[in-house]
Design an enzyme around this catalytic site. Structure first.
Site, short mmCIF file in Angstrom:
data_model
loop_
_atom_site.label_atom_id
_atom_site.label_comp_id
_atom_site.label_asym_id
_atom_site.label_seq_id
_atom_site.Cartn_x
_atom_site.Cartn_y
_atom_site.Cartn_z
N HIS A 108 15.90 -3.10 12.52
CA HIS A 108 14.45 -3.05 12.80
C HIS A 108 13.64 -4.07 11.98
CE1 HIS A 108 15.08 0.19 15.49
NE2 HIS A 108 15.09 1.20 14.64
N HIS A 183 8.52 3.61 18.02
CA HIS A 183 9.66 4.41 17.57
C HIS A 183 9.30 5.89 17.42
CE1 HIS A 183 13.34 5.26 15.31
NE2 HIS A 183 13.77 4.07 15.66
N ASP A 255 22.94 7.17 20.58
CA ASP A 255 22.26 6.11 19.84
C ASP A 255 22.68 4.81 20.52
OD1 ASP A 255 20.92 4.56 18.08
OD2 ASP A 255 21.87 5.35 16.26
N GLU A 322 13.24 4.48 23.15
CA GLU A 322 12.64 3.22 22.70
C GLU A 322 12.88 2.13 23.73
OE1 GLU A 322 14.48 2.44 18.78
OE2 GLU A 322 14.99 4.56 18.86
C1 GAL Z 1 16.94 4.04 15.75
C2 GAL Z 1 18.37 3.59 15.71
C3 GAL Z 1 19.15 4.57 14.87
C4 GAL Z 1 18.52 4.78 13.51
C5 GAL Z 1 17.04 5.07 13.67
C6 GAL Z 1 16.34 5.14 12.34
O1 GAL Z 1 16.18 3.13 16.50
O2 GAL Z 1 18.87 3.52 17.02
O3 GAL Z 1 20.48 4.14 14.72
O4 GAL Z 1 18.73 3.65 12.72
O5 GAL Z 1 16.41 4.10 14.45
O6 GAL Z 1 16.83 6.17 11.54
#
Ligand code: GAL
Length: 377
Positions: A108, A183, A255, A322
């Site tokens: 991210h 998110h 995920d 997302e």
């Molecule tokens: C999501 C991601 C997960 C985790 C989460 C934050 O977007 O797919 O693997 O990292 O963010 O905890």
């Protein structure tokens, strides 16, 4: 009567920056709180089938909690959302090394990225909506990314429909990669009320991206048919999430990026998902211009944080949907491109449509409701 956006001071960050909160409230009982810190959606309150309002996203009460949050609750993530393997990519023959904030590489956008910064926030008013515009400049070299990128994120709440729109625009002064998304973690029964296993989910996707042990896409695109990733017809999340599938085991749930069905082109605005909580009757559809949807069932929520309502968040207590370009796109030439060049404008638009469904009879009835029957706006 249509209400107007209200903005007030929310708090001061550890390093002294003042943070504001905007409240959008419409004529249909919907109320959304947005912070200038991280562009975070702090809460989305929507009525259930009896008109009782509940907050359907995970979040915190205080700024301090958001400053130390590792889960990106409600935040805008980028400059390049999701995983970038080894935190490195090559563009126009130049290899860039990004800030590594996870074992596999960069997550991210790297540490202290858009989700942890204070954006400029102003109220905006449309003909039939109200909202906020958030702006931020990410400097050339920010967390290793090339190009000075100017980003605008706009949240608009329709006055007489329960529709929240999130749109992004970005420009750059040098070739770079951009992938932005919201998110939010949804629980339509209300945050802190328990797991989302009984929610019915529909995903408008015929394929998904399997991942490696580091949860980075392998590069293969696989059909969902015959796998627990098949949500083309409404299905309870709990029915699928415990199937003895290697991909579900690796990620401890969902995920994964889903490849959205886009008959009118990869960037056409189309439905990506429908989520229904049969108990409260709350339903939400996600519509987007993005080619992919990252579906994440809060697998890392481990009971170590207390949310806004004073309840502990545990694995499976919410689902993040997302809309985005696929994870690790800068390293995957066959994925839709995330490159942005000077003179181009990055555009992305996502809408969250809330409604309620009537009480259904039994499982079959619920499936009908999830497919769209009995909807009242
Ligand atoms: C999501 C991601 C997960 C985790 C989460 C934050 O977007 O797919 O693997 O990292 O963010 O905890």
């Amino acid at each position: 009567m249509s209400s107007r956006t209200k903005i007030h001071e929310f708090g001061v960050t550890a390093d002294g920056a003042s943070v504001h909160r905007a409240i959008l409230e419409n004529d249909r009982g919907m109320r959304v709180a947005i912070l200038s810190f991280g562009g975070i959606i702090q809460s989305i309150e929507v009525p259930d089938r009896h008109g009782l309002t509940g907050n359907v996203v995970l979040g915190f009460d205080s700024l301090a909690h958001y400053e130390s949050d590792d889960y990106y609750l409600g935040a805008i993530v980028g400059r390049c959302a999701n995983r970038i393997l080894n935190g490195s990519f090559t563009l126009d023959g130049v290899t860039y090394q990004l800030d590594r904030n996870d074992d596999f590489g960069t997550m991210h956008g790297g540490s202290t990225s858009l989700d942890k910064r204070v954006w400029a926030l102003e109220a905006i008013e449309g003909a039939d909506s109200q909202g906020v515009r958030l702006t931020i400049v990410s400097d050339d070299g920010d967390n290793g990314f090339p190009g000075k990128v100017t980003i605008t994120a706009t949240y608009e709440l329709a006055n007489d429909r329960n529709v929240l729109r999130l749109s992004f625009e970005a420009t750059t002064d040098a070739p770079t990669v951009v992938n932005l998304t919201g998110h939010s973690y949804f629980n339509l029964a209300a945050e802190g009320s328990g797991g989302v296993g009984d929610h019915l989910l529909v995903l408008d996707a015929d394929a998904y991206l399997p991942v490696t042990t580091e949860l980075v896409p392998t590069g293969r695109i696989e059909a969902v048919a015959g796998t627990p990733f098949d949500f083309r017809a409404p299905c309870r999340i709990a029915e699928r999430i415990r199937m003895g599938d290697e991909q579900l085991r690796l990620a401890r749930g969902y995920d994964h990026n889903f490849v959205l069905r886009k008959p009118d082109g990869a960037d056409a605005f189309a439905r990506a998902a429908r989520l229904v909580d049969p108990l409260s009757g709350r339903a939400m559809e996600v519509w987007t211009t993005e080619p992919g949807l990252d579906v994440y069932t809060g697998n890392f929520l481990d009971g170590s944080v207390i949310g806004a309502g004073g309840r502990i968040y545990r694995q499976g207590d919410a689902i993040a949907l997302e809309p985005e370009h696929f994870a690790d796109s800068p390293n995957q030439p066959d994925f839709p491109s995330v490159e942005l060049r000077p003179g181009e404008i990055y555009h992305s638009r996502t809408e969250y449509h809330f409604s309620t469904v009537a009480v259904g009879g039994g499982d079959a009835g619920m499936r009908g409701l999830a497919a769209g029957a009995g909807v009242s706006a």
